[in-house]
Design a protein around this motif. Sequence first.
Motif, PDB file in Angstrom:
ATOM      1  N   VAL A   1     -22.033  16.042 -23.785  1.00 21.47           N
ATOM      2  CA  VAL A   1     -23.115  16.592 -24.591  1.00 21.47           C
ATOM      3  C   VAL A   1     -23.716  17.757 -23.828  1.00 21.47           C
ATOM      4  O   VAL A   1     -23.878  17.700 -22.613  1.00 21.47           O
ATOM      5  CB  VAL A   1     -24.188  15.504 -24.853  1.00 21.47           C
ATOM      6  N   GLY A   2     -24.031  18.826 -24.540  1.00 20.43           N
ATOM      7  CA  GLY A   2     -24.566  20.017 -23.891  1.00 20.43           C
ATOM      8  C   GLY A   2     -25.926  20.429 -24.437  1.00 20.43           C
ATOM      9  O   GLY A   2     -26.488  19.802 -25.331  1.00 20.43           O
ATOM     10  N   TRP A   3     -26.418  21.495 -23.882  1.00 22.73           N
ATOM     11  CA  TRP A   3     -27.711  22.049 -24.227  1.00 22.73           C
ATOM     12  C   TRP A   3     -27.729  22.443 -25.702  1.00 22.73           C
ATOM     13  O   TRP A   3     -26.772  22.988 -26.223  1.00 22.73           O
ATOM     14  CB  TRP A   3     -27.940  23.273 -23.355  1.00 22.73           C
ATOM     15  N   GLY A   4     -28.806  22.171 -26.392  1.00 22.90           N
ATOM     16  CA  GLY A   4     -28.932  22.566 -27.785  1.00 22.90           C
ATOM     17  C   GLY A   4     -28.307  21.590 -28.759  1.00 22.90           C
ATOM     18  O   GLY A   4     -28.268  21.833 -29.957  1.00 22.90           O
ATOM     19  N   GLY A   5     -27.794  20.478 -28.273  1.00 21.28           N
ATOM     20  CA  GLY A   5     -27.225  19.476 -29.161  1.00 21.28           C
ATOM     21  C   GLY A   5     -25.727  19.548 -29.345  1.00 21.28           C
ATOM     22  O   GLY A   5     -25.170  18.835 -30.168  1.00 21.28           O
ATOM     23  N   SER A   6     -25.053  20.389 -28.594  1.00 23.31           N
ATOM     24  CA  SER A   6     -23.596  20.448 -28.727  1.00 23.31           C
ATOM     25  C   SER A   6     -22.979  19.161 -28.175  1.00 23.31           C
ATOM     26  O   SER A   6     -23.518  18.537 -27.264  1.00 23.31           O
ATOM     27  CB  SER A   6     -23.031  21.664 -27.996  1.00 23.31           C
ATOM     28  N   ILE A   7     -21.869  18.768 -28.772  1.00 26.24           N
ATOM     29  CA  ILE A   7     -21.140  17.585 -28.305  1.00 26.24           C
ATOM     30  C   ILE A   7     -19.660  17.809 -28.557  1.00 26.24           C
ATOM     31  O   ILE A   7     -19.280  18.447 -29.540  1.00 26.24           O
ATOM     32  CB  ILE A   7     -21.623  16.293 -28.994  1.00 26.24           C
ATOM     33  N   VAL A   8     -18.853  17.343 -27.640  1.00 23.62           N
ATOM     34  CA  VAL A   8     -17.406  17.366 -27.824  1.00 23.62           C
ATOM     35  C   VAL A   8     -16.886  15.978 -27.486  1.00 23.62           C
ATOM     36  O   VAL A   8     -17.313  15.370 -26.500  1.00 23.62           O
ATOM     37  CB  VAL A   8     -16.721  18.469 -26.977  1.00 23.62           C
ATOM     38  N   MET A   9     -16.036  15.451 -28.360  1.00 25.77           N
ATOM     39  CA  MET A   9     -15.450  14.118 -28.169  1.00 25.77           C
ATOM     40  C   MET A   9     -13.939  14.247 -28.160  1.00 25.77           C
ATOM     41  O   MET A   9     -13.362  14.950 -28.992  1.00 25.77           O
ATOM     42  CB  MET A   9     -15.880  13.177 -29.287  1.00 25.77           C
ATOM     43  N   MET A  10     -13.300  13.558 -27.222  1.00 31.53           N
ATOM     44  CA  MET A  10     -11.851  13.537 -27.113  1.00 31.53           C
ATOM     45  C   MET A  10     -11.384  12.103 -27.315  1.00 31.53           C
ATOM     46  O   MET A  10     -11.771  11.220 -26.554  1.00 31.53           O
ATOM     47  CB  MET A  10     -11.392  14.067 -25.751  1.00 31.53           C
ATOM     48  N   ASP A  11     -10.595  11.878 -28.352  1.00 32.58           N
ATOM     49  CA  ASP A  11     -10.099  10.558 -28.716  1.00 32.58           C
ATOM     50  C   ASP A  11      -8.593  10.538 -28.452  1.00 32.58           C
ATOM     51  O   ASP A  11      -7.814  11.112 -29.213  1.00 32.58           O
ATOM     52  CB  ASP A  11     -10.411  10.293 -30.191  1.00 32.58           C
ATOM     53  N   LEU A  12      -8.190   9.883 -27.376  1.00 31.47           N
ATOM     54  CA  LEU A  12      -6.783   9.883 -26.982  1.00 31.47           C
ATOM     55  C   LEU A  12      -5.928   9.024 -27.901  1.00 31.47           C
ATOM     56  O   LEU A  12      -4.770   9.353 -28.135  1.00 31.47           O
ATOM     57  CB  LEU A  12      -6.636   9.419 -25.534  1.00 31.47           C
ATOM     58  N   ASP A  13      -6.484   7.953 -28.428  1.00 27.37           N
ATOM     59  CA  ASP A  13      -5.706   7.080 -29.310  1.00 27.37           C
ATOM     60  C   ASP A  13      -5.344   7.778 -30.612  1.00 27.37           C
ATOM     61  O   ASP A  13      -4.268   7.578 -31.162  1.00 27.37           O
ATOM     62  CB  ASP A  13      -6.474   5.787 -29.608  1.00 27.37           C
ATOM     63  N   ARG A  14      -6.241   8.604 -31.111  1.00 23.27           N
ATOM     64  CA  ARG A  14      -6.021   9.313 -32.372  1.00 23.27           C
ATOM     65  C   ARG A  14      -5.571  10.759 -32.151  1.00 23.27           C
ATOM     66  O   ARG A  14      -5.388  11.496 -33.107  1.00 23.27           O
ATOM     67  CB  ARG A  14      -7.298   9.267 -33.201  1.00 23.27           C
ATOM     68  N   ARG A  15      -5.434  11.163 -30.871  1.00 23.29           N
ATOM     69  CA  ARG A  15      -5.019  12.521 -30.488  1.00 23.29           C
ATOM     70  C   ARG A  15      -5.869  13.588 -31.182  1.00 23.29           C
ATOM     71  O   ARG A  15      -5.364  14.572 -31.722  1.00 23.29           O
ATOM     72  CB  ARG A  15      -3.536  12.732 -30.774  1.00 23.29           C
ATOM     73  N   THR A  16      -7.186  13.373 -31.156  1.00 25.63           N
ATOM     74  CA  THR A  16      -8.107  14.252 -31.861  1.00 25.63           C
ATOM     75  C   THR A  16      -9.257  14.662 -30.957  1.00 25.63           C
ATOM     76  O   THR A  16      -9.811  13.836 -30.239  1.00 25.63           O
ATOM     77  CB  THR A  16      -8.676  13.529 -33.104  1.00 25.63           C
ATOM     78  N   SER A  17      -9.630  15.926 -31.037  1.00 24.53           N
ATOM     79  CA  SER A  17     -10.838  16.420 -30.386  1.00 24.53           C
ATOM     80  C   SER A  17     -11.743  16.955 -31.481  1.00 24.53           C
ATOM     81  O   SER A  17     -11.271  17.623 -32.406  1.00 24.53           O
ATOM     82  CB  SER A  17     -10.525  17.555 -29.415  1.00 24.53           C
ATOM     83  N   SER A  18     -13.023  16.669 -31.371  1.00 24.92           N
ATOM     84  CA  SER A  18     -13.968  17.209 -32.351  1.00 24.92           C
ATOM     85  C   SER A  18     -15.215  17.663 -31.624  1.00 24.92           C
ATOM     86  O   SER A  18     -15.549  17.153 -30.559  1.00 24.92           O
ATOM     87  CB  SER A  18     -14.293  16.175 -33.426  1.00 24.92           C
ATOM     88  N   SER A  19     -15.884  18.640 -32.214  1.00 26.50           N
ATOM     89  CA  SER A  19     -17.049  19.197 -31.563  1.00 26.50           C
ATOM     90  C   SER A  19     -18.010  19.763 -32.590  1.00 26.50           C
ATOM     91  O   SER A  19     -17.606  20.227 -33.657  1.00 26.50           O
ATOM     92  CB  SER A  19     -16.611  20.315 -30.606  1.00 26.50           C
ATOM     93  N   THR A  20     -19.281  19.724 -32.244  1.00 25.54           N
ATOM     94  CA  THR A  20     -20.298  20.452 -32.989  1.00 25.54           C
ATOM     95  C   THR A  20     -21.089  21.249 -31.962  1.00 25.54           C
ATOM     96  O   THR A  20     -21.213  20.850 -30.806  1.00 25.54           O
ATOM     97  CB  THR A  20     -21.251  19.528 -33.770  1.00 25.54           C
ATOM     98  N   ALA A  21     -21.602  22.370 -32.379  1.00 23.00           N
ATOM     99  CA  ALA A  21     -22.412  23.191 -31.482  1.00 23.00           C
ATOM    100  C   ALA A  21     -23.493  23.887 -32.293  1.00 23.00           C
ATOM    101  O   ALA A  21     -23.238  24.391 -33.384  1.00 23.00           O
ATOM    102  CB  ALA A  21     -21.535  24.226 -30.767  1.00 23.00           C
ATOM    103  N   GLU A  22     -24.686  23.889 -31.756  1.00 21.66           N
ATOM    104  CA  GLU A  22     -25.818  24.543 -32.403  1.00 21.66           C
ATOM    105  C   GLU A  22     -25.916  25.983 -31.936  1.00 21.66           C
ATOM    106  O   GLU A  22     -25.572  26.308 -30.816  1.00 21.66           O
ATOM    107  CB  GLU A  22     -27.120  23.811 -32.046  1.00 21.66           C
ATOM    108  N   ALA A  23     -26.426  26.831 -32.809  1.00 24.08           N
ATOM    109  CA  ALA A  23     -26.606  28.234 -32.457  1.00 24.08           C
ATOM    110  C   ALA A  23     -28.044  28.541 -32.070  1.00 24.08           C
ATOM    111  O   ALA A  23     -28.378  29.679 -31.785  1.00 24.08           O
ATOM    112  CB  ALA A  23     -26.203  29.117 -33.640  1.00 24.08           C
ATOM    113  N   VAL A  24     -28.883  27.536 -32.002  1.00 24.09           N
ATOM    114  CA  VAL A  24     -30.305  27.717 -31.763  1.00 24.09           C
ATOM    115  C   VAL A  24     -30.592  28.435 -30.447  1.00 24.09           C
ATOM    116  O   VAL A  24     -31.467  29.274 -30.373  1.00 24.09           O
ATOM    117  CB  VAL A  24     -31.033  26.353 -31.785  1.00 24.09           C
ATOM    118  N   SER A  25     -29.849  28.125 -29.408  1.00 21.51           N
ATOM    119  CA  SER A  25     -30.132  28.681 -28.094  1.00 21.51           C
ATOM    120  C   SER A  25     -29.666  30.124 -27.929  1.00 21.51           C
ATOM    121  O   SER A  25     -29.919  30.735 -26.918  1.00 21.51           O
ATOM    122  CB  SER A  25     -29.477  27.826 -27.009  1.00 21.51           C
ATOM    123  N   CYS A  26     -28.960  30.662 -28.912  1.00 21.08           N
ATOM    124  CA  CYS A  26     -28.411  32.010 -28.788  1.00 21.08           C
ATOM    125  C   CYS A  26     -28.901  32.882 -29.937  1.00 21.08           C
ATOM    126  O   CYS A  26     -28.237  33.001 -30.970  1.00 21.08           O
ATOM    127  CB  CYS A  26     -26.891  31.975 -28.790  1.00 21.08           C
TER     128      CYS A  26
END
Length: 152
Positions: free
Chosen positions: A110-135
């Motif tokens: 989890v990062g500044w501004g509410g960004s998050i990235v998740m890596m799921d090895l069983d499902r071979r999937t990465s997903s992420s959200t990121a806010e633009a508020v800080s920029c």
Amino acid sequence: MSRVLTRTMLGSPARDEHVDTPWWRRAELGAVNGHGNAHGLARALSVISRRGEANGHRLLSPKTVNQIFEVQADGVDLFLGVPVRWGVGYALADPRTMPGRPSGTICFWVGWGGSIVMMDLDRRTSSSTAEAVSCPSMTTREALRGARTFSS
């Protein structure tokens, strides 16, 4: 506010007005000053969810990826105030921290501004959200790119 939280927040030189300046972007501040959007985060970290390979290239050995899931700490995080299981470099999925999430071999950050990235090895999937508020210089179009999910 806990002493750890206070010292962490007040001891940091990072302020909202700093993060979109040329000197901040040129600085080498480790895990503090990465810049990107949800698409870039998910794509860059898909190498983990794909067990070391991305775009047809092996970038990490399976052993290195497996080490991420070796528990280093497990308990209430003194900064966040919630239970977190920490692996090597990433938080590990835990029902206490993320109720309702799928179980399995999942790590996240989890990062500044509410960004998050998740890596799921069983499902071979990465997903992420990121806010633009800080920029503030980010365009509306860039901000609306929203969450991206990459699967192989």
